[in-house]
Design a protein around this motif. Structure first.
Motif, PDB file in Angstrom:
ATOM      1  N   CYS A  13      45.806  40.645  39.946  1.00  7.07           N
ATOM      2  CA  CYS A  13      45.388  40.380  41.320  1.00  7.07           C
ATOM      3  C   CYS A  13      46.552  39.815  42.087  1.00  7.07           C
ATOM      4  CB  CYS A  13      44.195  39.443  41.381  1.00  7.07           C
ATOM      5  SG  CYS A  13      44.660  37.737  41.097  1.00  7.07           S
ATOM      6  N   ILE A  14      46.359  39.659  43.361  1.00  7.81           N
ATOM      7  CA  ILE A  14      47.382  39.123  44.230  1.00  7.81           C
ATOM      8  C   ILE A  14      46.963  37.746  44.686  1.00  7.81           C
ATOM      9  CG2 ILE A  14      48.704  39.517  46.335  1.00  7.81           C
ATOM     10  CD1 ILE A  14      49.047  41.633  44.141  1.00  7.81           C
ATOM     11  N   VAL A  15      47.826  36.800  44.568  1.00  4.47           N
ATOM     12  CA  VAL A  15      47.567  35.465  45.058  1.00  4.47           C
ATOM     13  C   VAL A  15      48.253  35.353  46.415  1.00  4.47           C
ATOM     14  CG1 VAL A  15      47.859  33.001  44.620  1.00  4.47           C
ATOM     15  CG2 VAL A  15      47.535  34.589  42.722  1.00  4.47           C
ATOM     16  N   SER A  16      47.476  35.072  47.452  1.00  4.32           N
ATOM     17  CA  SER A  16      47.988  35.195  48.805  1.00  4.32           C
ATOM     18  C   SER A  16      49.132  34.246  49.095  1.00  4.32           C
ATOM     19  CB  SER A  16      46.863  34.956  49.817  1.00  4.32           C
ATOM     20  OG  SER A  16      46.369  33.643  49.703  1.00  4.32           O
ATOM     21  N   PHE A  17      49.098  33.069  48.459  1.00  2.00           N
ATOM     22  CA  PHE A  17      50.157  32.124  48.768  1.00  2.00           C
ATOM     23  C   PHE A  17      51.372  32.323  47.871  1.00  2.00           C
ATOM     24  CE2 PHE A  17      49.177  29.686  45.100  1.00  2.00           C
ATOM     25  CZ  PHE A  17      47.813  29.698  44.983  1.00  2.00           C
ATOM     26  N   VAL A  18      51.293  33.159  46.902  1.00  2.00           N
ATOM     27  CA  VAL A  18      52.445  33.520  46.073  1.00  2.00           C
ATOM     28  C   VAL A  18      52.689  35.000  46.288  1.00  2.00           C
ATOM     29  CG1 VAL A  18      53.400  33.577  43.761  1.00  2.00           C
ATOM     30  CG2 VAL A  18      51.816  31.766  44.383  1.00  2.00           C
ATOM     31  N   MET A  19      53.835  35.345  46.843  1.00  2.00           N
ATOM     32  CA  MET A  19      54.082  36.702  47.297  1.00  2.00           C
ATOM     33  C   MET A  19      53.860  37.728  46.199  1.00  2.00           C
ATOM     34  SD  MET A  19      54.677  36.580  50.480  1.00  2.00           S
ATOM     35  CE  MET A  19      55.423  38.170  50.776  1.00  2.00           C
ATOM     36  N   SER A  20      52.739  38.438  46.289  1.00  2.00           N
ATOM     37  CA  SER A  20      52.444  39.589  45.427  1.00  2.00           C
ATOM     38  C   SER A  20      52.625  39.267  43.951  1.00  2.00           C
ATOM     39  CB  SER A  20      53.325  40.776  45.810  1.00  2.00           C
ATOM     40  OG  SER A  20      53.107  41.136  47.149  1.00  2.00           O
ATOM     41  N   GLN A  21      52.262  38.070  43.573  1.00  2.00           N
ATOM     42  CA  GLN A  21      52.381  37.704  42.163  1.00  2.00           C
ATOM     43  C   GLN A  21      51.144  38.131  41.404  1.00  2.00           C
ATOM     44  OE1 GLN A  21      53.386  33.677  41.422  1.00  2.00           O
ATOM     45  NE2 GLN A  21      52.829  33.747  39.259  1.00  2.00           N
ATOM     46  N   GLU A  22      51.332  38.868  40.308  1.00  2.00           N
ATOM     47  CA  GLU A  22      50.205  39.294  39.504  1.00  2.00           C
ATOM     48  C   GLU A  22      49.772  38.168  38.589  1.00  2.00           C
ATOM     49  OE1 GLU A  22      51.247  42.790  37.418  1.00  2.00           O
ATOM     50  OE2 GLU A  22      51.018  44.100  39.159  1.00  2.00           O
ATOM     51  N   TYR A  23      48.500  38.254  38.192  1.00  2.00           N
ATOM     52  CA  TYR A  23      47.991  37.302  37.217  1.00  2.00           C
ATOM     53  C   TYR A  23      48.756  37.411  35.906  1.00  2.00           C
ATOM     54  CZ  TYR A  23      43.489  35.563  39.013  1.00  2.00           C
ATOM     55  OH  TYR A  23      42.500  34.896  39.670  1.00  2.00           O
ATOM     56  N   PRO A  24      49.127  36.294  35.307  1.00  2.00           N
ATOM     57  CA  PRO A  24      49.531  36.338  33.901  1.00  2.00           C
ATOM     58  C   PRO A  24      48.293  36.622  33.058  1.00  2.00           C
ATOM     59  CG  PRO A  24      49.476  34.073  34.685  1.00  2.00           C
ATOM     60  CD  PRO A  24      49.253  34.943  35.886  1.00  2.00           C
ATOM     61  N   VAL A  25      48.513  37.067  31.846  1.00  2.00           N
ATOM     62  CA  VAL A  25      47.395  37.550  31.032  1.00  2.00           C
ATOM     63  C   VAL A  25      46.387  36.445  30.726  1.00  2.00           C
ATOM     64  CG1 VAL A  25      48.567  37.147  28.826  1.00  2.00           C
ATOM     65  CG2 VAL A  25      46.821  38.944  29.006  1.00  2.00           C
ATOM     66  N   HIS A  26      46.824  35.188  30.667  1.00  2.00           N
ATOM     67  CA  HIS A  26      45.888  34.118  30.337  1.00  2.00           C
ATOM     68  C   HIS A  26      44.903  33.823  31.474  1.00  2.00           C
ATOM     69  CE1 HIS A  26      49.511  32.038  31.994  1.00  2.00           C
ATOM     70  NE2 HIS A  26      48.594  31.379  32.682  1.00  2.00           N
ATOM     71  N   LEU A  27      45.075  34.482  32.624  1.00  2.00           N
ATOM     72  CA  LEU A  27      44.129  34.310  33.719  1.00  2.00           C
ATOM     73  C   LEU A  27      43.247  35.537  33.918  1.00  2.00           C
ATOM     74  CD1 LEU A  27      46.181  32.465  36.492  1.00  2.00           C
ATOM     75  CD2 LEU A  27      44.700  31.520  34.737  1.00  2.00           C
ATOM     76  N   GLU A  28      43.334  36.509  33.036  1.00  2.00           N
ATOM     77  CA  GLU A  28      42.539  37.720  33.191  1.00  2.00           C
ATOM     78  C   GLU A  28      41.044  37.454  33.181  1.00  2.00           C
ATOM     79  OE1 GLU A  28      43.358  40.804  30.482  1.00  2.00           O
ATOM     80  OE2 GLU A  28      45.327  41.272  31.304  1.00  2.00           O
ATOM     81  N   MET A  29      40.615  36.390  32.552  1.00  2.00           N
ATOM     82  CA  MET A  29      39.188  36.101  32.443  1.00  2.00           C
ATOM     83  C   MET A  29      38.605  35.553  33.732  1.00  2.00           C
ATOM     84  SD  MET A  29      39.713  32.856  29.946  1.00  2.00           S
ATOM     85  CE  MET A  29      40.755  33.882  28.927  1.00  2.00           C
ATOM     86  N   MET A  30      39.436  35.379  34.768  1.00  2.00           N
ATOM     87  CA  MET A  30      38.951  34.854  36.042  1.00  2.00           C
ATOM     88  C   MET A  30      38.934  35.964  37.093  1.00  2.00           C
ATOM     89  SD  MET A  30      38.389  31.800  35.104  1.00  2.00           S
ATOM     90  CE  MET A  30      38.095  30.884  36.611  1.00  2.00           C
ATOM     91  N   ASN A  31      38.119  35.736  38.117  1.00  2.00           N
ATOM     92  CA  ASN A  31      37.940  36.713  39.177  1.00  2.00           C
ATOM     93  C   ASN A  31      38.887  36.432  40.333  1.00  2.00           C
ATOM     94  OD1 ASN A  31      36.732  37.786  41.725  1.00  2.00           O
ATOM     95  ND2 ASN A  31      35.116  38.473  40.364  1.00  2.00           N
ATOM     96  N   GLU A  32      39.430  37.488  40.926  1.00  2.00           N
ATOM     97  CA  GLU A  32      40.356  37.305  42.042  1.00  2.00           C
ATOM     98  C   GLU A  32      39.719  36.501  43.166  1.00  2.00           C
ATOM     99  OE1 GLU A  32      43.082  39.793  45.208  1.00  2.00           O
ATOM    100  OE2 GLU A  32      41.237  40.654  44.418  1.00  2.00           O
ATOM    101  N   ASN A  33      38.450  36.728  43.420  1.00  2.00           N
ATOM    102  CA  ASN A  33      37.801  36.016  44.513  1.00  2.00           C
ATOM    103  C   ASN A  33      37.577  34.542  44.209  1.00  2.00           C
ATOM    104  OD1 ASN A  33      37.590  38.277  46.181  1.00  2.00           O
ATOM    105  ND2 ASN A  33      35.764  38.978  45.106  1.00  2.00           N
ATOM    106  N   ASP A  34      37.900  34.132  42.989  1.00  2.00           N
ATOM    107  CA  ASP A  34      37.819  32.729  42.616  1.00  2.00           C
ATOM    108  C   ASP A  34      39.139  32.009  42.861  1.00  2.00           C
ATOM    109  OD1 ASP A  34      36.272  30.668  41.751  1.00  2.00           O
ATOM    110  OD2 ASP A  34      36.555  31.050  39.613  1.00  2.00           O
ATOM    111  N   ILE A  35      40.195  32.773  43.147  1.00  2.00           N
ATOM    112  CA  ILE A  35      41.507  32.180  43.388  1.00  2.00           C
ATOM    113  C   ILE A  35      41.521  31.509  44.758  1.00  2.00           C
ATOM    114  CG2 ILE A  35      43.928  32.722  43.841  1.00  2.00           C
ATOM    115  CD1 ILE A  35      43.461  32.911  41.007  1.00  2.00           C
ATOM    116  N   PRO A  36      41.972  30.262  44.855  1.00  2.00           N
ATOM    117  CA  PRO A  36      42.083  29.621  46.169  1.00  2.00           C
ATOM    118  C   PRO A  36      43.067  30.368  47.056  1.00  2.00           C
ATOM    119  CG  PRO A  36      42.296  28.012  44.392  1.00  2.00           C
ATOM    120  CD  PRO A  36      42.375  29.362  43.768  1.00  2.00           C
ATOM    121  N   LYS A  37      42.616  30.706  48.273  1.00  2.00           N
ATOM    122  CA  LYS A  37      43.465  31.425  49.234  1.00  2.00           C
ATOM    123  C   LYS A  37      43.341  30.785  50.603  1.00  2.00           C
ATOM    124  CE  LYS A  37      42.512  35.727  46.804  1.00  2.00           C
ATOM    125  NZ  LYS A  37      41.872  37.051  46.884  1.00  2.00           N
TER     126      LYS A  37
END
Length: 939
Positions: A13-37
């Motif tokens: 996923c893309i984290v809006s405050f980190v330029m186009s940074q993909e999730y590391p694999v240890h965060l795959e179990m979380m949902n993109e919409n759960d990321i603070p933006k």
């Protein structure tokens, strides 16, 4: 309207405050919409560490602990200045970390690294199981079956009360759907992924299955449901059994089914919008972007609306075959859409954007052809995690919208009033998750449960809570009392709770936040760290959870042990086996002790790092074992704990590195068990030598607990790395091997989270608190030896003619028991020598012996044991020193010093009422310490 996030498999996923940074694999179990933006909060250091490709959990935990301390300091400063707002307690970065921290625990190795191989095998196992699974095993079926088959079953709680009123702090409900033809029928799924159903409008809920995601009920058949997990779950029998079919490769945000044509379904996911035209058998992706919500036109289901997470609006006029787009916003952090029966052409959308005030409302009166911006207000709360939008089906101008506070508008959002949450007259849990509006009825799912209103939250007379039967509370801290059927703890997002077996489905909500709190102080009540700076709540038997007139009495408690916020490890408070007014706590780097049942504590020994476990032997109360260092990597022993501050300690060499958990056979001071996350060891010589007795299989050993009265009886709570289930194993010396004792536990994943087991001998039960409530089973062996252990609140002494509270710390089933107390001399008074906890007094001073004989009348087994305690005259006259060439410690209510203190001696005097000297010259300068202490020795 519907919106949701849930825990599930994610790929990137893309984290809006980190330029186009993909999730590391240890965060795959979380949902993109759960990321603070687009958060108003500064990105904390622990979150930056979390986004790195590799992690060390110990480093992350330390960074998070520092963040918590700074947050606490800033909160205190703002409160002192009168500028603190309760909404500021909700930090989206903190919430995200806490959710992730519990999920990742099962995939960490002993070095604190993420075990990628184990995680990949887990994903493959889940995929294979989903492809093959049609029904659950019989012993892990509906709540009815859970109560009658299998050794394990959940035991509540079902409804929370405070001041005699139901309170909405019980269970995180993420999704709800209501059968429109009969609103008595509803389904919910919880944060931990449990599916419940009601057929009486929430008066009673019954567990159906283990599945998580948004729900859609077939409009023609209330037993036919669809749940948009990562893979679509379908059931034709109300969720009791079902099939996993299409793989969305992402968790669902919403799922809808056409009332006009039930063959048509849409699922909004962060990987796109999917459509099925054959009742969920086949699916096609219609929009390839993060879609956070979807809705049909009220009458014409050829018109479909969808909204992208960043603020894009999509409309189809051909049943979803094609869509046109309108980028109303391009940098939002979650968007919702809502329609109303009152005017089918009206469409509302709202997105989250802090720079525009928070929740930004748009309205269309022409089926989405054009929109008018109403306003932005209310802040972003915790982001898309807390966000709902609904329109009154009977009034197009009335909307309900909110994140951590629910607002109501009667003019399409131009003005709003506070309904509830952090502000407003309705006592609603301030984490809003999902909502359904059907004509005059409104159903709201929050992190506390289900709230129901019959007038769109107009009057507090017309709303109620509907949580009875939803037993799967998410405990981070949990403890149980020895004699009383009293237990409770701190829960994620729902504060602290206390339960009594006599209360049935009811429990007492006692406030606090969500720390892993809850310590039973035997004979007093439950202690909580986040209530009045630390307090014990006395819960007498005659008190009921629904009692509006009486409130639990509260006394200070300053012995709360170390704890990680998310409950990964919680320190212990243990009583002295012979003196129930003496407590030991693992606090900071110390073991501390109290002689006034926890009102004050004194440092006993500094271990240089966090202390966690305390084990004191009944067979020799001078001996104590302590687990300390970091998250618990070292084991220490003392053979002179009775010297308290002067006790000496030695480190024991353990057979393993990493975090350890220890159990002591309290009837044999030298017999120990130790687990390190993968192995189980035992020692019969106080840790000098260790034997590997690990169960055969691919297990991660979480906790171990000893059952006294059976030689070598030990339970291990394990995580099976082959089927990824939580299981309970048992062994004893007679068996000589481990046996499975998991029947009745739910299968699937690691829903139980952190488990704390407790042997409740009074009812022959093994119980544990977990991420899905409190569970119990009969002991594997219920015919165990009775072990008597009398105890008295008489340390260091009591005075003549003053009451002494006796009690039993015995190992015995109390359902059919006989108690018998005898004494070395006849007491001046005793209320009843044939009860468990009599009150006694003596008219003369000296050493007294109390003997308790305990008999299990069912098995005929009997055991007796004795303790000694001191009774002193109210006034003590000291005519000589016991140690004229060393240290002398004298305690008492009234003390008269009638002897000289030579230069070779030191004297420490602790008194509670008066201290006198018959001759001032008795004291040599610098050799005497005299202190009045707040301890009523003669109480």
């Amino acid at each position: 309207m519907f919106r949701k996030i849930q825990l599930g498999f994610l790929l990137s996923c893309i984290v809006s405050f980190v330029m186009s940074q993909e999730y590391p694999v240890h965060l795959e179990m979380m949902n993109e919409n759960d990321i603070p933006k687009n958060s108003e909060r500064k990105v904390p250091h622990f979150f930056e560490l979390l986004l790195r490709d590799t992690i060390n959990i110990n480093q992350l935990d330390e960074a998070f602990e520092e963040f918590e301390k700074e947050e606490k300091r800033e909160k205190a400063e703002k409160k002192a200045k009168g500028i603190f707002k309760e909404e500021e307690s909700e930090n989206p970065y903190e919430r995200f970390f806490l959710l992730w921290r519990e999920e990742v625990e099962s995939f960490l190795n002993q070095d604190g690294q993420f075990d990628l191989d184990l995680y990949q095998r887990y994903k493959q196992y889940q995929l294979e199981k989903s492809n093959s699974r049609s029904t659950r095993s019989a012993n892990k079926s509906s709540s009815k079956i859970l109560q009658s088959t299998g050794v394990w079953k959940p035991i509540g709680t079902h409804e929370n009360y405070r001041s005699g009123q139901k309170r909405p702090w019980q269970q995180n409900i993420y999704f709800i759907d209501v059968f429109k033809s009969d609103t008595n029928i509803q389904y919910i799924t919880t944060e931990k992924g449990l599916l419940f159903k009601t057929t009486d409008k929430g008066e009673n809920w019954e567990y159906q299955n283990s599945v998580k995601g948004p729900i859609a009920i077939d409009p023609t058949n209330s037993n036919k449901i669809f749940v948009a997990s990562n893979r679509l779950f379908t059931s034709s029998d109300g969720g009791n059994s079902g099939n996993y079919t299409f793989d969305f490769e992402a968790s669902g945000n919403n799922i809808i089914i056409s009332e006009n044509n039930p063959n048509v379904l849409f699922v909004a996911t962060w990987k796109g919008l999917y459509r099925s035209i054959d009742k969920g058998i086949n699916w096609t992706k219609q929009i390839d972007e993060n879609i956070s919500d979807v809705a049909f036109h009220v009458n014409n289901h050829d018109i479909v609306y969808a909204v992208g997470s960043k603020g894009g609006f999509y409309k189809s006029i051909d049943g979803g075959a094609t869509f046109t787009s309108n980028e109303i916003e391009t940098s939002a952090s979650g968007t919702l859409v809502a329609v109303t029966k009152d005017n089918p052409n009206v469409v509302y959308i709202s997105y989250l954007k802090s720079s525009e005030g928070g929740m930004v409302i748009y309205k269309s009166t022409d089926t989405g052809t054009s929109f008018t911006k109403i306003r932005g207000f209310g802040g972003t709360g915790q982001g898309f995690y807390d966000f709902i939008l609904e329109v009154n089906p009977l009034n197009e101008d009335e909307i309900l919208i909110g994140t951590t506070t629910l607002y109501k508008s009667k003019d399409s959002g131009l003005t709003t009033t506070n309904v509830g949450g952090y502000r407003g007259p309705f006592p609603i849990h301030p984490d809003l998750q999902d909502a359904v509006a059907i004509d005059g009825e409104f159903f709201l799912a929050t992190d506390g449960g289900v709230t129901y209103s019959t007038d769109f939250f107009e009057s507090t007379d017309n709303f109620s809570y509907k949580t009875n039967g939803v037993w799967s509370q998410h405990f981070w801290g949990w403890d149980h009392c020895w004699n009383e059927d009293l237990w409770g703890g701190g829960r994620y997002h729902n504060g602290n709770v206390v339960n009594r077996g006599e209360w049935g489905n009811h429990s007492l909500s006692v406030g606090g936040a969500e720390s892993p709190a809850g310590v039973c102080i035997n004979g007093v009540g439950m202690a909580f760290r986040d209530i009045r700076g630390g307090a014990v709540m006395e819960i007498p038997k005659e008190y009921t959870a629904t009692d509006a007139e009486r409130k639990p009495s509260i006394q200070p408690f300053r012995g709360h042990p170390n704890q990680y916020t998310y409950g990964a490890r919680v320190g212990e408070v243990k009583p002295h086996p012979e003196f129930n007014n003496v407590l030991f706590t693992a606090q900071g780097n110390f073991i501390k002790y109290s002689v006034d049942t926890g009102q004050t504590f004194t440092e006993m020994h500094d271990f240089g790092s966090n202390t966690w476990e305390i084990h004191i032997a009944r067979s020799n109360p001078k001996k104590m074992y302590v687990v300390a260092n970091g998250r618990g990597t070292k084991l220490y022993v003392s053979n002179n704990v009775d010297q308290y501050e002067n006790s000496t300690w030695t480190e024991i060499t353990t057979p393993t590195s990493g975090n350890i958990y220890v159990q002591l056979d309290e009837t044999d001071e030298n017999k120990l068990w130790l687990s390190n996350g993968s192995k189980v060891y035992t020692s019969t010589d106080g840790g000098a030598n260790w034997q590997n007795i690990s169960p055969t299989g691919n297990f991660a050993v979480d906790r171990i607990v000893k059952q006294m009265g059976v030689e070598g009886a030990i339970y291990a709570i394990v995580y099976n790395k082959d089927n990824f289930n939580t299981e309970v194993l048992y062994r004893d010396d007679a068996l000589g091997t481990w046996v499975d004792y998991s029947s009745g536990l739910l299968d699937d994943e690691y829903r139980y989270g952190r488990i704390k087991p407790f042997p409740f001998y009074a009812k022959n039960k093994l119980r544990f608190g977990s991420g899905i409530g409190t569970w119990e089973a009969d002991f594997y062996k219920t015919d165990y030896n009775v072990i008597s252990q009398p105890t008295a609140d008489a340390y260091p002494f009591r005075c003549v003619n003053k009451q002494i509270q006796l009690d039993s710390y015995s190992v015995v089933n109390q359902s059919n028991v006989e108690w018998k107390w005898t004494f070395s001399e006849t007491p001046a008074s005793i209320d009843n020598d044939a009860i468990r906890n009599p009150v006694v007094s003596f008219s003369t001073g000296g050493t007294k012996t109390a003997t308790l004989q305990v008999k299990d009348l069912t098995t005929g087994k009997v055991n007796a044991n004795s303790i000694n305690f001191e009774v002193q005259e109210t006034t003590r006259t000291i005519n000589s020193l016991d140690n004229p060439t060393g240290e002398n410690i004298i305690t008492g209510a009234n003390i008269i010093l009638n002897t000289n203190v030579p230069s070779t001696a030191t004297l420490k005097v602790y008194f509670s009422e008066t201290f006198k000297m018959t001759n001032p010259s008795f004291i040599a300068e610098g050799k005497v310490h005299v202190e009045k202490v707040p301890i009523d020795y003669c109480r």
